[in-house]
Design an enzyme around this catalytic site. Structure first.
Site, mmCIF file in Angstrom:
data_model
loop_
_atom_site.group_PDB
_atom_site.id
_atom_site.type_symbol
_atom_site.label_atom_id
_atom_site.label_comp_id
_atom_site.label_asym_id
_atom_site.label_seq_id
_atom_site.Cartn_x
_atom_site.Cartn_y
_atom_site.Cartn_z
ATOM 1 N N CYS A 162 29.900 21.520 54.200
ATOM 2 C CA CYS A 162 29.780 22.872 53.646
ATOM 3 C C CYS A 162 30.567 23.056 52.349
ATOM 4 O O CYS A 162 31.669 23.600 52.335
ATOM 5 C CB CYS A 162 30.197 23.939 54.647
ATOM 6 S SG CYS A 162 29.619 25.553 54.064
ATOM 7 N N CYS A 345 23.533 27.379 52.619
ATOM 8 C CA CYS A 345 24.948 27.709 52.507
ATOM 9 C C CYS A 345 25.087 29.217 52.333
ATOM 10 O O CYS A 345 24.862 29.729 51.237
ATOM 11 C CB CYS A 345 25.534 26.961 51.306
ATOM 12 S SG CYS A 345 27.314 27.134 51.230
HETATM 13 P P1 FAD Z 1 29.914 17.596 64.026
HETATM 14 O O1 FAD Z 1 29.260 18.863 64.461
HETATM 15 O O2 FAD Z 1 31.229 17.700 63.349
HETATM 16 O O3 FAD Z 1 30.012 16.663 65.297
HETATM 17 C C1 FAD Z 1 30.493 15.350 65.248
HETATM 18 C C2 FAD Z 1 30.914 14.955 66.668
HETATM 19 O O4 FAD Z 1 31.146 13.547 66.722
HETATM 20 C C3 FAD Z 1 32.203 15.644 67.101
HETATM 21 O O5 FAD Z 1 31.983 16.331 68.312
HETATM 22 C C4 FAD Z 1 33.192 14.492 67.273
HETATM 23 O O6 FAD Z 1 34.107 14.695 68.322
HETATM 24 C C5 FAD Z 1 32.261 13.334 67.567
HETATM 25 N N1 FAD Z 1 32.835 12.023 67.242
HETATM 26 C C6 FAD Z 1 33.569 11.662 66.171
HETATM 27 N N2 FAD Z 1 33.898 10.367 66.244
HETATM 28 C C7 FAD Z 1 33.350 9.898 67.393
HETATM 29 C C8 FAD Z 1 33.325 8.625 68.010
HETATM 30 N N3 FAD Z 1 33.940 7.564 67.472
HETATM 31 N N4 FAD Z 1 32.640 8.483 69.166
HETATM 32 C C9 FAD Z 1 31.994 9.535 69.720
HETATM 33 N N5 FAD Z 1 31.983 10.766 69.183
HETATM 34 C C10 FAD Z 1 32.666 10.939 68.026
HETATM 35 N N6 FAD Z 1 27.242 24.514 58.131
HETATM 36 C C11 FAD Z 1 26.264 25.422 57.897
HETATM 37 O O7 FAD Z 1 25.099 25.154 58.172
HETATM 38 N N7 FAD Z 1 26.538 26.648 57.359
HETATM 39 C C12 FAD Z 1 27.804 27.031 57.090
HETATM 40 O O8 FAD Z 1 28.028 28.158 56.642
HETATM 41 C C13 FAD Z 1 28.871 26.111 57.358
HETATM 42 N N8 FAD Z 1 30.148 26.475 57.135
HETATM 43 C C14 FAD Z 1 31.158 25.639 57.518
HETATM 44 C C15 FAD Z 1 32.467 26.064 57.377
HETATM 45 C C16 FAD Z 1 33.517 25.279 57.791
HETATM 46 C C17 FAD Z 1 34.931 25.767 57.621
HETATM 47 C C18 FAD Z 1 33.249 24.011 58.393
HETATM 48 C C19 FAD Z 1 34.377 23.155 58.892
HETATM 49 C C20 FAD Z 1 31.937 23.564 58.519
HETATM 50 C C21 FAD Z 1 30.885 24.358 58.076
HETATM 51 N N9 FAD Z 1 29.546 23.948 58.181
HETATM 52 C C22 FAD Z 1 28.532 24.832 57.880
HETATM 53 C C23 FAD Z 1 29.225 22.514 58.434
HETATM 54 C C24 FAD Z 1 28.750 22.174 59.835
HETATM 55 O O9 FAD Z 1 29.672 22.602 60.796
HETATM 56 C C25 FAD Z 1 28.545 20.663 59.920
HETATM 57 O O10 FAD Z 1 27.761 20.242 58.834
HETATM 58 C C26 FAD Z 1 27.860 20.261 61.228
HETATM 59 O O11 FAD Z 1 28.694 20.566 62.310
HETATM 60 C C27 FAD Z 1 27.510 18.778 61.198
HETATM 61 O O12 FAD Z 1 27.079 18.329 62.450
HETATM 62 P P2 FAD Z 1 27.393 16.827 62.914
HETATM 63 O O13 FAD Z 1 26.775 16.667 64.246
HETATM 64 O O14 FAD Z 1 27.052 15.879 61.843
HETATM 65 O O15 FAD Z 1 28.984 16.788 63.026
#
Ligand code: FAD
Length: 417
Positions: A162, A345
């Site tokens: 983000c 966003c």
């Molecule tokens: P995540 O949701 O972060 O999940 C990754 C998972 O992998 C976690 O649960 C972690 O524990 C697990 N993991 C890590 N390493 C390992 C391992 N070795 N083995 C097994 N599991 C593991 N997005 C929007 O769409 N709109 C917004 O307005 C927005 N604002 C945001 C504001 C903030 C402050 C933040 C922090 C994020 C924001 N986001 C927003 C971004 C959004 O939260 C992420 O892009 C999204 O969560 C990505 O999903 P993901 O599954 O890739 O990662």
């Protein structure tokens, strides 16, 4: 059991969405394992509003147990290393888990450690970050106790999730300081390692106007490298137009500093180079989301190396593509689904106003509503605060929300991409 038809690495936005969709599509006979160490799942986009005191932290989380889709095995451990040549992963418990198909959604690792003095500075007076569950509540404390002086908001040079969040909290802080009567004693500084306020021209123009009107100072090519909590100073490396250090540094005093930490691909990926590009991100085709060398591996979310904005909105756009192409791969058909880089966003600009940016790989707007989303609107704020969390928990986390593409085409009477 240590052999599955599908192994999903990570139980965040991408991982749970994937596991739920797999169960729905392949039915109860398909074995699915979700490897995820955390007890809790967070809807991180809400943390912008949590940091500003507009919603409670508790509303951003759910117990992981509740999130794991029915019929999936939850392996509550970490992937330590990937071994795609033998279709297996090794967990931190030392177990070897084999798969027919692997979907990787490990997110990003927060790297507070990459800024000298920052790990020690966290939780000290005036230091906060919306980016982690452990530090987001500090932001609201910082805003409330701020009595004037320098308020700094940083954005690092590494890829981050983000890209808008580092500035959203600045707009909310500015609004809050006006309400609490300290704004005329405050100097607000946005210190970004990048060279522009936002990567999409249409929205960048509006945001620049807002910054000018509200006296928010923009310091580009400033990359935070050191925080000294005792002296309350932040040191920035000054970068050139290519993002490379000029060797010059600048130190600023702070009364509060909101830090967006550097981020990198998670260690499990960085240590499994056969799956990654040179920077440690999962190496997938940007349109099909299939791995470039291992066809039974797909990826989505923040850990893949596609050049889109890393958001939960992007995860939704990617989920449908992964499901369609994985199905085609399994049944030997051609892969027709293509990810266009859709990301969104919601740029919250005050309590009650938001610019709802939506765009694709080419930084071209791809707006869902048939009205100009580049304008600050109350409705867009409601979308961010109330509607998107609902879509996340009841749509994406159930594997049934593939982004707003269909709604967009209907609302634009078929005239949109
Ligand atoms: P995540 O949701 O972060 O999940 C990754 C998972 O992998 C976690 O649960 C972690 O524990 C697990 N993991 C890590 N390493 C390992 C391992 N070795 N083995 C097994 N599991 C593991 N997005 C929007 O769409 N709109 C917004 O307005 C927005 N604002 C945001 C504001 C903030 C402050 C933040 C922090 C994020 C924001 N986001 C927003 C971004 C959004 O939260 C992420 O892009 C999204 O969560 C990505 O999903 P993901 O599954 O890739 O990662």
């Amino acid at each position: 059991q240590n052999s599955y038809k599908f192994v999903v690495a990570g139980g965040g936005a991408g991982g749970i969405g994937t596991a739920a969709a797999l169960k729905r599509i392949y039915g109860k006979d398909a074995t699915v394992a979700v490897i995820e160490p955390s007890q809790t799942q967070y809807y991180q986009p809400l943390w912008t509003l949590v940091g500003a005191g507009a919603v409670d932290f508790e509303t951003s989380s759910q117990p992981m147990e509740k999130m794991i889709p029915k019929g999936c095995d939850w392996l509550q451990t970490k992937v330590e290393t990937f071994h795609p040549e033998s279709n297996s992963v090794v967990t931190s418990d030392g177990d070897k888990i084999s798969y027919e198909n692997l979907i990787v959604a490990l997110g990003l690792e927060l790297r507070f450690d990459m800024v000298e003095g920052l790990p020690e500075a966290l939780h000290t007076d005036g230091v906060c970050s919306n980016y982690s569950a452990q530090t987001v509540k500090d932001t609201w404390k910082c805003l409330q106790s701020f009595e004037g002086g320098n308020a700094l908001f940083t954005l690092p040079i590494t890829p981050i999730k983000c890209l808008g969040a580092p500035q959203k909290i600045m707009y909310l802080a500015d609004d809050y300081f006006r309400k609490s009567g300290v704004r005329d004693k405050a100097s607000i500084q946005f210190c970004s390692a990048l060279g522009v306020i936002f990567g999409v021209k249409k929205y960048a123009q509006e945001l620049s106007k807002i910054c000018e009107k509200r006296d928010l100072n923009l310091n580009f090519r400033h990359n935070l490298v050191k925080v000294n909590a005792a002296q309350r100073t932040a040191t920035f490396d000054i970068l050139n137009a290519d993002g490379v250090s000029t060797g010059e540094t600048k130190t600023m005093e702070y009364d509060m500093i909101h830090v967006t930490p550097p981020m990198s691909a998670p260690p499990a990926l960085r240590q499994s180079t056969s799956l990654t590009d040179s920077k440690g991100f999962l190496d997938v085709h940007q349109y099909t989301l299939q791995h470039k060398r291992y066809p039974n591996v797909f990826g989505l979310g923040d850990c893949v190396n596609t050049p889109n904005g890393k958001t939960a909105a992007a995860v939704a756009g990617q989920l449908g593509v992964v499901m369609n192409n994985l199905y085609a791969y399994i049944y030997g058909k051609s892969m027709n689904a293509s990810y266009d880089g859709y990301t969104s966003c919601p740029l919250v600009t005050s309590y009650g106003k938001c610019i709802l940016a939506e765009f694709d790989y080419n930084a071209q707007p791809l707006e869902t509503m048939p009205l100009n989303q580049g304008k600050e609107r109350y409705f867009s704020y409601l979308v961010k605060k109330d509607i998107l969390p609902e879509i996340y928990w009841t749509g994406l986390m159930k594997g049934s929300w593939y982004g707003p593409g269909t709604i967009r085409r209907i609302l634009h009477l078929g005239m949109s991409k």
